[in-house]
Design a protein around this motif. Structure first.
Motif, mmCIF file in Angstrom:
data_model
loop_
_atom_site.group_PDB
_atom_site.id
_atom_site.type_symbol
_atom_site.label_atom_id
_atom_site.label_comp_id
_atom_site.label_asym_id
_atom_site.label_seq_id
_atom_site.Cartn_x
_atom_site.Cartn_y
_atom_site.Cartn_z
ATOM 1 N N LYS A 129 0.906 -1.176 0.012
ATOM 2 C CA LYS A 129 0.001 -0.120 0.076
ATOM 3 C C LYS A 129 0.873 1.146 0.024
ATOM 4 O O LYS A 129 0.560 2.349 -0.628
ATOM 5 C CB LYS A 129 -0.883 -0.104 1.146
ATOM 6 N N HIS A 130 2.038 1.115 0.742
ATOM 7 C CA HIS A 130 3.017 2.294 0.887
ATOM 8 C C HIS A 130 4.079 2.350 -0.078
ATOM 9 O O HIS A 130 4.805 3.096 -0.271
ATOM 10 C CB HIS A 130 3.453 2.513 2.219
ATOM 11 N N ASP A 131 3.624 1.252 -1.323
ATOM 12 C CA ASP A 131 4.920 1.385 -2.409
ATOM 13 C C ASP A 131 6.152 0.950 -1.789
ATOM 14 O O ASP A 131 7.085 1.589 -2.285
ATOM 15 C CB ASP A 131 4.822 2.558 -3.241
ATOM 16 N N ASN A 136 14.150 -1.369 -3.252
ATOM 17 C CA ASN A 136 15.061 -0.619 -2.401
ATOM 18 C C ASN A 136 15.406 -1.054 -0.938
ATOM 19 O O ASN A 136 14.598 -1.974 -0.690
ATOM 20 C CB ASN A 136 14.298 0.691 -1.981
ATOM 21 N N LYS A 137 16.690 -0.926 -0.518
ATOM 22 C CA LYS A 137 16.692 -1.273 1.038
ATOM 23 C C LYS A 137 15.671 -0.650 1.718
ATOM 24 O O LYS A 137 15.238 0.505 1.925
ATOM 25 C CB LYS A 137 18.149 -1.083 1.303
ATOM 26 N N LEU A 138 15.472 -1.381 2.909
ATOM 27 C CA LEU A 138 14.328 -1.105 4.071
ATOM 28 C C LEU A 138 15.268 -1.042 5.423
ATOM 29 O O LEU A 138 15.645 -2.147 5.830
ATOM 30 C CB LEU A 138 13.195 -2.027 3.884
ATOM 31 N N VAL A 139 14.929 0.005 6.011
ATOM 32 C CA VAL A 139 15.600 0.296 7.390
ATOM 33 C C VAL A 139 14.179 0.542 8.217
ATOM 34 O O VAL A 139 13.559 1.627 7.826
ATOM 35 C CB VAL A 139 16.689 1.402 7.396
ATOM 36 N N VAL A 140 14.271 -0.039 9.310
ATOM 37 C CA VAL A 140 13.171 0.236 10.374
ATOM 38 C C VAL A 140 13.908 0.741 11.678
ATOM 39 O O VAL A 140 14.800 0.327 12.104
ATOM 40 C CB VAL A 140 12.253 -0.966 10.741
ATOM 41 N N ILE A 141 12.982 1.881 11.907
ATOM 42 C CA ILE A 141 13.650 2.500 13.227
ATOM 43 C C ILE A 141 13.093 2.606 14.397
ATOM 44 O O ILE A 141 11.466 2.548 14.224
ATOM 45 C CB ILE A 141 14.120 4.108 12.885
ATOM 46 N N HIS A 142 13.567 2.102 15.509
ATOM 47 C CA HIS A 142 12.545 2.282 16.765
ATOM 48 C C HIS A 142 13.350 3.356 17.705
ATOM 49 O O HIS A 142 14.459 3.008 18.104
ATOM 50 C CB HIS A 142 12.548 0.855 17.600
ATOM 51 N N ALA A 143 12.722 4.332 17.833
ATOM 52 C CA ALA A 143 13.423 5.553 18.703
ATOM 53 C C ALA A 143 12.941 5.775 19.867
ATOM 54 O O ALA A 143 13.638 6.656 20.606
ATOM 55 C CB ALA A 143 12.943 6.705 17.568
ATOM 56 N N SER A 144 11.791 5.371 20.287
ATOM 57 C CA SER A 144 11.080 5.707 21.752
ATOM 58 C C SER A 144 11.524 4.594 22.680
ATOM 59 O O SER A 144 11.462 3.557 22.549
ATOM 60 C CB SER A 144 9.941 6.030 21.435
ATOM 61 N N SER A 145 11.453 5.135 23.704
ATOM 62 C CA SER A 145 11.614 4.417 25.169
ATOM 63 C C SER A 145 10.656 4.775 26.356
ATOM 64 O O SER A 145 10.399 6.085 26.318
ATOM 65 C CB SER A 145 13.082 3.927 25.458
ATOM 66 N N VAL A 171 12.587 4.123 4.903
ATOM 67 C CA VAL A 171 12.702 4.191 6.137
ATOM 68 C C VAL A 171 11.427 4.153 6.765
ATOM 69 O O VAL A 171 10.376 4.956 6.312
ATOM 70 C CB VAL A 171 13.500 5.421 6.516
ATOM 71 N N VAL A 172 11.023 3.363 7.648
ATOM 72 C CA VAL A 172 9.910 3.190 8.547
ATOM 73 C C VAL A 172 10.144 3.298 10.125
ATOM 74 O O VAL A 172 11.105 2.933 10.570
ATOM 75 C CB VAL A 172 9.296 1.622 8.315
ATOM 76 N N LYS A 193 10.490 12.673 4.263
ATOM 77 C CA LYS A 193 9.507 11.804 5.104
ATOM 78 C C LYS A 193 9.578 10.268 5.130
ATOM 79 O O LYS A 193 9.613 10.061 4.174
ATOM 80 C CB LYS A 193 8.077 12.396 4.807
ATOM 81 N N PRO A 194 9.694 9.763 6.270
ATOM 82 C CA PRO A 194 9.890 8.393 6.631
ATOM 83 C C PRO A 194 8.475 8.032 6.441
ATOM 84 O O PRO A 194 7.447 8.563 6.395
ATOM 85 C CB PRO A 194 10.444 8.078 7.595
ATOM 86 N N PHE A 195 8.377 6.560 6.538
ATOM 87 C CA PHE A 195 6.829 5.945 6.487
ATOM 88 C C PHE A 195 6.778 5.838 7.995
ATOM 89 O O PHE A 195 7.739 5.588 8.872
ATOM 90 C CB PHE A 195 6.600 4.721 5.909
#
Length: 302
Positions: A129-131, A136-145, A171-172, A193-195
């Motif tokens: 859905k988000h194309d 492409n390489k896909l990087v997922v970020i977890h930023a919060s704690s 980037v998600v 903008k990331p996803f």
């Protein structure tokens, strides 16, 4: 997501008064009815000692705990060594089974998750859905704690994301509903903008991690979730000791300022909730975002 886990009983910390007593009674009744053979107590909480005595299991094992007396220690058949500051917690947890002669291998097993096809299909549909495609390489970020002293500044994440996006990397930003406020702030500050995931469950996040080429995360559960789905991970550590809590097996890189990087941070890892009780860790605030980006590009072979 572990096919060997049948029940999970949750301590009723959110209840008070008679409701809490009732909840405890219900849990104890269910535990008695199950007639367990083994009790493994990972912490030095008093409830484990009482359960070991009340349930009358064949084998009860825990760790030596300097702050507990003879009653607590005598509640168990076996006592594993005290926790140390050198070995991964995955190894030290398995020490309980080694001490009870249940697990004999010298190295603890890797983390393991089992994800169903329907669960994978749901997240694959979101990616489509988000194309977001494999081109492409896909990087997922977890930023919060929930522990803010473990976080790097949102402005640092923005620089990292904008740099990665300049290399045509998708980037998600992922996280729970509790993380959404921080994630939206990062999203709004980014030039590229990331996803953003907004309603992903833990299982959905595990699928997303499995699909990714790299996970970028702070010191949090996401580090271990990445290890469990066998996706390369870069974990950013501040006050916490990465020798205990870093990624377990798989391909990984731990980033954390030390004396060789900055003579100010000979104190790391300090185990404190921020510098001098401020809830802010300067070793994370002053971490150069370019260091994270460069390590990510290196692991992605971009």
């Amino acid at each position: 997501m572990n096919k060997r886990v049948r029940h999970i009983f949750v301590i009723p910390r959110d209840k008070i008064g008679f409701n809490k007593i009732t909840a405890y009674f219900k849990i104890f009744k269910e535990l008695f009815n199950e007639r367990y053979d083994l009790l493994a107590q990972f912490s030095n909480d008093w409830r484990g000692a009482f359960l070991a005595r009340l349930l009358k299991v064949d084998v009860a094992v825990s760790r030596k705990a300097p702050r507990r007396g003879s009653f607590w220690h005598n509640s168990f058949n076996y006592l594993a060594p005290e926790l140390d500051h050198v070995r991964p917690m995955a190894e030290q947890d398995v020490d309980l089974l080694r001490t009870a002669n249940i697990y004999t291998k010298s190295i603890a097993p890797a983390y393991e998750l089992h994800i169903s096809i329907p669960q994978k299909n749901k997240v694959n549909a979101w990616l489509k859905k988000h194309d977001i495609h494999a081109k492409n390489k896909l990087v997922v970020i977890h930023a919060s704690s929930r522990w803010k002293f473990k976080e790097i500044p949102v402005t640092s994440w923005c620089r990292i994301i904008d740099d990665l996006k300049s290399y045509k990397i998708d980037v998600v930003i992922s996280g729970s509903l509790d993380d959404l406020k921080t994630n939206e702030l990062i999203f709004n500050l980014c030039e590229s903008k990331p996803f953003l995931t907004k309603d992903f469950s833990l299982i959905d996040t595990a699928v997303l991690y499995e699909r990714a080429d790299l996970i970028l995360t702070i010191d949090s559960m996401s580090t271990h979730l990445a290890s469990a789905v066998k996706t390369p991970v870069i974990s950013i550590f501040g006050p916490t000791n990465e020798k205990n809590w870093g990624p377990w097996k798989g391909k990984y890189k731990v980033i954390g300022l030390s004396a060789k990087d900055n003579e100010m941070f000979t104190c790391r890892p300090c185990g404190q909730d921020g510098c001098e009780g401020t809830k802010v860790s300067q070793c994370l605030v002053q971490l150069d975002p370019k260091l994270v980006t460069n390590q990510a590009l290196l692991m992605l072979k971009v």
